[in-house]
Design an enzyme around this catalytic site. Structure first.
Site, mmCIF file in Angstrom:
data_model
loop_
_atom_site.group_PDB
_atom_site.id
_atom_site.type_symbol
_atom_site.label_atom_id
_atom_site.label_comp_id
_atom_site.label_asym_id
_atom_site.label_seq_id
_atom_site.Cartn_x
_atom_site.Cartn_y
_atom_site.Cartn_z
ATOM 1 N N GLY A 1 4.107 -28.916 25.295
ATOM 2 C CA GLY A 1 2.867 -28.561 25.992
ATOM 3 C C GLY A 1 2.300 -27.202 25.639
ATOM 4 C CB SER A 2 2.744 -24.789 22.863
ATOM 5 O OG SER A 2 2.482 -25.553 21.722
ATOM 6 N NE ARG B 1 7.342 -47.704 27.802
ATOM 7 C CZ ARG B 1 6.500 -47.598 26.776
ATOM 8 N NH1 ARG B 1 5.378 -48.290 26.774
ATOM 9 N NH2 ARG B 1 6.765 -46.816 25.767
ATOM 10 C CG LEU C 1 4.588 -38.454 21.767
ATOM 11 C CD1 LEU C 1 6.086 -38.305 21.531
ATOM 12 C CD2 LEU C 1 3.838 -38.222 20.463
ATOM 13 C CG ASN D 1 -4.756 -37.559 19.980
ATOM 14 O OD1 ASN D 1 -3.935 -36.924 20.660
ATOM 15 N ND2 ASN D 1 -4.425 -38.147 18.838
ATOM 16 C CG HIS E 1 -2.826 -36.945 14.082
ATOM 17 N ND1 HIS E 1 -1.837 -37.702 14.680
ATOM 18 C CD2 HIS E 1 -2.541 -36.921 12.763
ATOM 19 C CE1 HIS E 1 -0.998 -38.125 13.747
ATOM 20 N NE2 HIS E 1 -1.407 -37.674 12.582
ATOM 21 C CG ASP F 1 -3.167 -41.055 15.135
ATOM 22 O OD1 ASP F 1 -3.358 -40.393 16.165
ATOM 23 O OD2 ASP F 1 -2.041 -41.247 14.647
ATOM 24 C CD GLU G 1 -1.785 -28.861 16.789
ATOM 25 O OE1 GLU G 1 -1.802 -30.042 16.431
ATOM 26 O OE2 GLU G 1 -0.839 -28.361 17.438
HETATM 27 C C1 GRF Z 1 0.928 -30.869 18.261
HETATM 28 O O1 GRF Z 1 1.205 -30.518 16.940
HETATM 29 C C2 GRF Z 1 -0.052 -31.982 18.330
HETATM 30 O O2 GRF Z 1 -0.968 -32.007 17.293
HETATM 31 C C3 GRF Z 1 0.851 -33.169 18.191
HETATM 32 O O3 GRF Z 1 1.977 -32.852 18.947
HETATM 33 C C4 GRF Z 1 2.142 -31.452 18.948
HETATM 34 C C5 GRF Z 1 2.253 -31.032 20.380
HETATM 35 O O4 GRF Z 1 2.744 -29.744 20.512
HETATM 36 N N1 GRF Z 1 0.180 -34.381 18.445
HETATM 37 P P1 GRF Z 1 2.753 -29.073 21.934
HETATM 38 O O5 GRF Z 1 3.462 -30.030 22.896
HETATM 39 O O6 GRF Z 1 1.335 -28.839 22.356
HETATM 40 O O7 GRF Z 1 3.524 -27.803 21.795
#
Ligand code: GRF
Length: 187
Positions: A12-13, A58, A85, A102, A104, A145, A174
Site C-alpha cells: 500500500g505504499s 470473495r 490483485l 488501475n 500497472h 490490464d 508511480e
Molecule cells: C505497484 O508497483 C503497482 O503498480 C502494482 O503493485 C505495486 C503495489 O505497490 N500493481 P504498493 O502496494 O503500492 O507498495
C-alpha cells in the site's frame, strides 16, 4: 469534497502516497481503503493515516452486493486500484463507467494480463532484456490490464538492473505521477 476510495492487496505504499498527497489539497480526500487481504500492509497504513478501512472476501465481492453497496454508500468520484490483485467484477464496473482506474508497473500492452503483477512483471522485463519499462495508468474494464490507457511514463532499464532495482525505479515513477494523474481526472 471529492472522494477517492482505494482498493489495495499489498503493502500500500501507493495508497499512502495518494492519501498524503491529497491531505494538502482541500477539495479531495481518500475516504476509504478496501482490501481483500486481511494481512495487507495497507491496513496498517490506513490505521496510521486514520483512514477507515474494510476487508472483504470473495463472497462479498463476487457473489453478493456487499462490496457494491459499500462503494455506492461512499459515492466516490474515483475508485483507485493501487496494487489490487483481484479481477474487478463486471457488475461493479458497469455501475461506475470511467470511474475506476488501475496502475500497472509496465508499459502496457506489454507485460500485462493474469499473473503479471509485482515482481513477475519486472522479472520478465529483465529476462527479455528490454531497454525500457515504465508505468501505465488505465481505466478498468472486464479484462485484466486492457482498459483505455490514460497515462504512461518510461524509465530506462540498465544492463545491471535487477527485478528489485527496476521495481524501485518503477515505484518512484508511480509515486510521482499517480497522484497527479488522479488529480487531473478529478478536475
Ligand atoms: C505497484 O508497483 C503497482 O503498480 C502494482 O503493485 C505495486 C503495489 O505497490 N500493481 P504498493 O502496494 O503500492 O507498495
Amino acid at each position: 469534497m471529492k472522494k477517492i476510495i482505494i482498493f489495495a492487496s499489498g503493502s500500500g505504499s501507493n495508497a499512502e502516497r495518494i492519501a498524503t498527497y491529497f491531505r494538502e489539497n482541500e477539495g479531495i480526500e481518500v475516504s476509504l481503503i478496501l482490501s481483500n487481504n486481511p494481512k495487507a500492509g495497507v491496513l496498517e497504513r490506513a490505521k496510521r493515516l486514520q483512514i477507515p478501512s474494510i476487508v472483504f472476501d470473495r463472497q462479498a465481492f463476487y457473489h453478493s452486493e456487499i462490496v457494491l453497496d459499500i462503494i455506492k454508500n461512499q459515492k466516490p468520484d474515483l475508485i483507485v486500484l493501487a496494487g489490487f490483485l483481484w479481477k474487478f467484477p463486471e457488475n461493479i464496473i458497469e455501475k461506475f463507467p470511467n470511474k475506476i482506474v488501475n496502475i500497472h508497473p509496465s508499459l502496457l500492452p506489454k507485460y500485462g494480463g493474469k499473473g503479471m503483477y509485482g515482481s513477475f512483471v519486472h522479472q520478465a522485463v529483465i529476462e527479455n532484456k528490454e531497454s525500457e519499462s515504465g508505468i501505465t495508468i488505465h481505466y478498468v474494464n472486464e479484462n485484466y490490464d486492457e482498459g483505455a490507457i490514460i497515462f504512461q511514463a518510461k524509465t530506462t532499464v540498465l544492463k545491471n538492473d535487477t527485478a528489485d532495482s527496476l521495481a524501485e525505479k518503477i515505484h518512484q515513477l508511480e509515486y510521482k505521477h499517480f497522484p497527479e494523474v488522479i488529480a487531473s481526472l478529478l478536475k
